[in-house]
Design a protein around this motif. Structure first.
Motif, PDB file in Angstrom:
ATOM      1  N   GLY A  18      55.141  45.725  46.356  1.00 30.03           N
ATOM      2  CA  GLY A  18      56.411  44.998  46.443  1.00 30.03           C
ATOM      3  C   GLY A  18      56.797  44.439  45.092  1.00 30.03           C
ATOM      4  N   GLU A  19      56.970  43.131  45.018  1.00 26.77           N
ATOM      5  CA  GLU A  19      57.331  42.481  43.750  1.00 26.77           C
ATOM      6  C   GLU A  19      56.100  42.045  42.966  1.00 26.77           C
ATOM      7  OE1 GLU A  19      60.459  42.186  42.518  1.00 26.77           O
ATOM      8  OE2 GLU A  19      60.951  43.475  44.226  1.00 26.77           O
ATOM      9  N   SER A  20      54.935  42.314  43.489  1.00 24.56           N
ATOM     10  CA  SER A  20      53.698  41.857  42.850  1.00 24.56           C
ATOM     11  C   SER A  20      52.950  43.009  42.201  1.00 24.56           C
ATOM     12  CB  SER A  20      52.782  41.192  43.886  1.00 24.56           C
ATOM     13  OG  SER A  20      53.406  40.077  44.477  1.00 24.56           O
ATOM     14  N   MET A  21      52.072  42.659  41.263  1.00 29.12           N
ATOM     15  CA  MET A  21      51.150  43.597  40.650  1.00 29.12           C
ATOM     16  C   MET A  21      49.749  43.235  41.121  1.00 29.12           C
ATOM     17  SD  MET A  21      51.675  46.126  38.495  1.00 29.12           S
ATOM     18  CE  MET A  21      52.996  45.623  37.397  1.00 29.12           C
ATOM     19  N   VAL A  22      49.014  44.207  41.613  1.00 23.00           N
ATOM     20  CA  VAL A  22      47.677  43.955  42.139  1.00 23.00           C
ATOM     21  C   VAL A  22      46.650  44.696  41.287  1.00 23.00           C
ATOM     22  CG1 VAL A  22      46.141  44.128  44.128  1.00 23.00           C
ATOM     23  CG2 VAL A  22      48.586  43.696  44.476  1.00 23.00           C
ATOM     24  N   ILE A  23      45.678  43.957  40.791  1.00 22.74           N
ATOM     25  CA  ILE A  23      44.575  44.548  40.035  1.00 22.74           C
ATOM     26  C   ILE A  23      43.295  44.272  40.798  1.00 22.74           C
ATOM     27  CG2 ILE A  23      43.357  44.645  37.832  1.00 22.74           C
ATOM     28  CD1 ILE A  23      45.750  43.357  36.522  1.00 22.74           C
ATOM     29  N   THR A  24      42.486  45.296  41.024  1.00 27.15           N
ATOM     30  CA  THR A  24      41.204  45.106  41.703  1.00 27.15           C
ATOM     31  C   THR A  24      40.080  45.639  40.827  1.00 27.15           C
ATOM     32  OG1 THR A  24      41.317  47.240  42.848  1.00 27.15           O
ATOM     33  CG2 THR A  24      42.278  45.344  43.973  1.00 27.15           C
ATOM     34  N   VAL A  25      38.964  44.936  40.868  1.00 27.11           N
ATOM     35  CA  VAL A  25      37.738  45.375  40.198  1.00 27.11           C
ATOM     36  C   VAL A  25      36.694  45.546  41.296  1.00 27.11           C
ATOM     37  CG1 VAL A  25      35.952  44.815  38.510  1.00 27.11           C
ATOM     38  CG2 VAL A  25      38.332  44.175  38.075  1.00 27.11           C
ATOM     39  N   THR A  26      36.334  46.780  41.570  1.00 27.21           N
ATOM     40  CA  THR A  26      35.451  47.104  42.689  1.00 27.21           C
ATOM     41  C   THR A  26      34.116  47.614  42.161  1.00 27.21           C
ATOM     42  OG1 THR A  26      37.403  47.788  43.945  1.00 27.21           O
ATOM     43  CG2 THR A  26      35.261  48.425  44.827  1.00 27.21           C
ATOM     44  N   ASP A  27      33.011  47.067  42.676  1.00 25.51           N
ATOM     45  CA  ASP A  27      31.696  47.513  42.208  1.00 25.51           C
ATOM     46  C   ASP A  27      30.853  48.010  43.378  1.00 25.51           C
ATOM     47  OD1 ASP A  27      29.822  45.380  43.293  1.00 25.51           O
ATOM     48  OD2 ASP A  27      31.196  44.111  42.154  1.00 25.51           O
ATOM     49  N   THR A  28      29.766  48.692  43.048  1.00 22.02           N
ATOM     50  CA  THR A  28      28.837  49.215  44.053  1.00 22.02           C
ATOM     51  C   THR A  28      27.567  48.377  44.083  1.00 22.02           C
ATOM     52  OG1 THR A  28      27.934  50.786  42.441  1.00 22.02           O
ATOM     53  CG2 THR A  28      29.719  51.566  43.847  1.00 22.02           C
ATOM     54  N   GLY A  29      27.733  47.084  43.848  1.00 19.22           N
ATOM     55  CA  GLY A  29      26.598  46.167  43.852  1.00 19.22           C
ATOM     56  C   GLY A  29      26.167  45.806  45.264  1.00 19.22           C
ATOM     57  N   PRO A  30      25.323  44.768  45.413  1.00 23.06           N
ATOM     58  CA  PRO A  30      24.717  44.445  46.708  1.00 23.06           C
ATOM     59  C   PRO A  30      25.643  43.738  47.691  1.00 23.06           C
ATOM     60  CG  PRO A  30      23.994  42.881  45.055  1.00 23.06           C
ATOM     61  CD  PRO A  30      24.807  43.907  44.326  1.00 23.06           C
ATOM     62  N   GLY A  31      26.830  43.361  47.256  1.00 17.58           N
ATOM     63  CA  GLY A  31      27.730  42.641  48.157  1.00 17.58           C
ATOM     64  C   GLY A  31      27.392  41.161  48.242  1.00 17.58           C
ATOM     65  N   ILE A  32      28.248  40.412  48.932  1.00 23.26           N
ATOM     66  CA  ILE A  32      28.100  38.961  49.023  1.00 23.26           C
ATOM     67  C   ILE A  32      28.046  38.572  50.497  1.00 23.26           C
ATOM     68  CG2 ILE A  32      29.143  36.741  48.428  1.00 23.26           C
ATOM     69  CD1 ILE A  32      30.616  38.264  46.154  1.00 23.26           C
ATOM     70  N   ALA A  33      27.135  37.691  50.841  1.00 22.96           N
ATOM     71  CA  ALA A  33      26.992  37.242  52.222  1.00 22.96           C
ATOM     72  C   ALA A  33      28.249  36.500  52.675  1.00 22.96           C
ATOM     73  CB  ALA A  33      25.770  36.332  52.356  1.00 22.96           C
ATOM     74  N   PRO A  34      28.665  36.667  53.951  1.00 27.26           N
ATOM     75  CA  PRO A  34      29.885  36.016  54.448  1.00 27.26           C
ATOM     76  C   PRO A  34      29.884  34.501  54.268  1.00 27.26           C
ATOM     77  CG  PRO A  34      29.131  37.666  56.018  1.00 27.26           C
ATOM     78  CD  PRO A  34      28.060  37.553  54.977  1.00 27.26           C
ATOM     79  N   ASP A  35      28.718  33.855  54.421  1.00 28.98           N
ATOM     80  CA  ASP A  35      28.689  32.399  54.309  1.00 28.98           C
ATOM     81  C   ASP A  35      28.841  31.917  52.869  1.00 28.98           C
ATOM     82  OD1 ASP A  35      26.215  33.462  53.623  1.00 28.98           O
ATOM     83  OD2 ASP A  35      25.108  31.691  54.259  1.00 28.98           O
ATOM     84  N   GLU A  36      28.736  32.827  51.898  1.00 24.57           N
ATOM     85  CA  GLU A  36      28.912  32.442  50.494  1.00 24.57           C
ATOM     86  C   GLU A  36      30.334  32.658  49.996  1.00 24.57           C
ATOM     87  OE1 GLU A  36      24.942  32.755  47.988  1.00 24.57           O
ATOM     88  OE2 GLU A  36      25.560  34.750  48.682  1.00 24.57           O
TER      89      GLU A  36
END
Length: 230
Positions: free
Chosen positions: A165-183
């Motif tokens: 839309g009117e925004s610009m989205v930048i993502t940095v995606t890695d294949t690391g271990p992920g983050i626990a939901p509670d964190e």
């Protein structure tokens, strides 16, 4: 309410003044240490008339790395203080998105190469110019890339840039271990670091807090999506 507001403003002013003074007192000797280390490692023959023994060089490089880390931490704390005190000014220019991404990738490519990790870039061709402070956006992306390479052992990192839309989205995606939901809710808090000591691998816990603040100064936002183990 007015008295409380004035007291809060005065406390914030004193905090900013204290941080600025301490930052100055720390930066002066740190710059001296960093400068001497650079001279002794890069040009010992010119400074002392002979090369340094390899053991000395390794020790000096360790001193340099740690002094540089402390210096960067001081800069981060000063940035946070200026943001909280509403003293952080943005110097915006019209900039191409592919150039922003390229500027951020250049200083971290060696980290990926040394760890045998892949770094991919996917920037759409039809993106318009963005009106941003290049230095601050550069800091955001470098923070994200440094965090990603620090926690990734296999695979790599991909940087995407697209229009939404009117925004610009930048993502940095890695294949690391992920983050626990509670964190996840605490990820952008100052000095918070995810995982146990074995996973942290350096860092101060300030990078994401500062990056989010810089994004919000641009009237943008920052968020995280993660699945533990992915």
């Amino acid at each position: 309410v007015e008295r409380a507001r004035r007291a809060a403003e005065e406390a914030r002013r004193l905090k900013a003044q204290f941080v600025a003074a301490v930052s100055h007192e720390l930066r002066t000797p740190l710059n001296l240490v960093i400068g001497f280390c650079e001279m002794m490692v890069r040009s010992p023959s010119a400074a002392y008339g002979r090369r340094l023994p390899s053991g000395y060089r390794d020790d000096l490089e360790a001193i340099y790395r740690n002094a540089y880390h402390i210096s960067a931490l001081v800069d981060d704390i000063l940035d946070l203080s200026q943001i909280e005190a509403d003293r952080m000014a943005l110097h915006r220019t019209w900039t191409a998105m592919d150039q922003l991404v390229a500027d951020a990738i250049a200083p971290v490519q060696t980290l990926f190469r040394d760890r045998s990790l892949i770094l991919e870039v996917d920037v759409a061709d039809d993106l318009p110019l963005v009106y941003v402070d290049r230095t601050r956006i550069d800091q955001i992306l470098i923070n994200l890339l440094n965090n990603a390479v620090r926690v990734t052992d296999v695979g790599g990192v991909t940087v995407h840039a697209r229009r939404d839309g009117e925004s610009m989205v930048i993502t940095v995606t890695d294949t690391g271990p992920g983050i626990a939901p509670d964190e996840l809710p605490y990820l952008f808090e100052e000095f918070y670091q995810t995982g146990g000591p074995a996973r942290r691998r350096g860092g101060s816990g300030l990078g994401l807090a500062i990056s989010k603040a810089f994004a919000e100064l641009h009237r943008g936002t920052m968020w995280v999506e993660s699945t533990l183990g992915q």
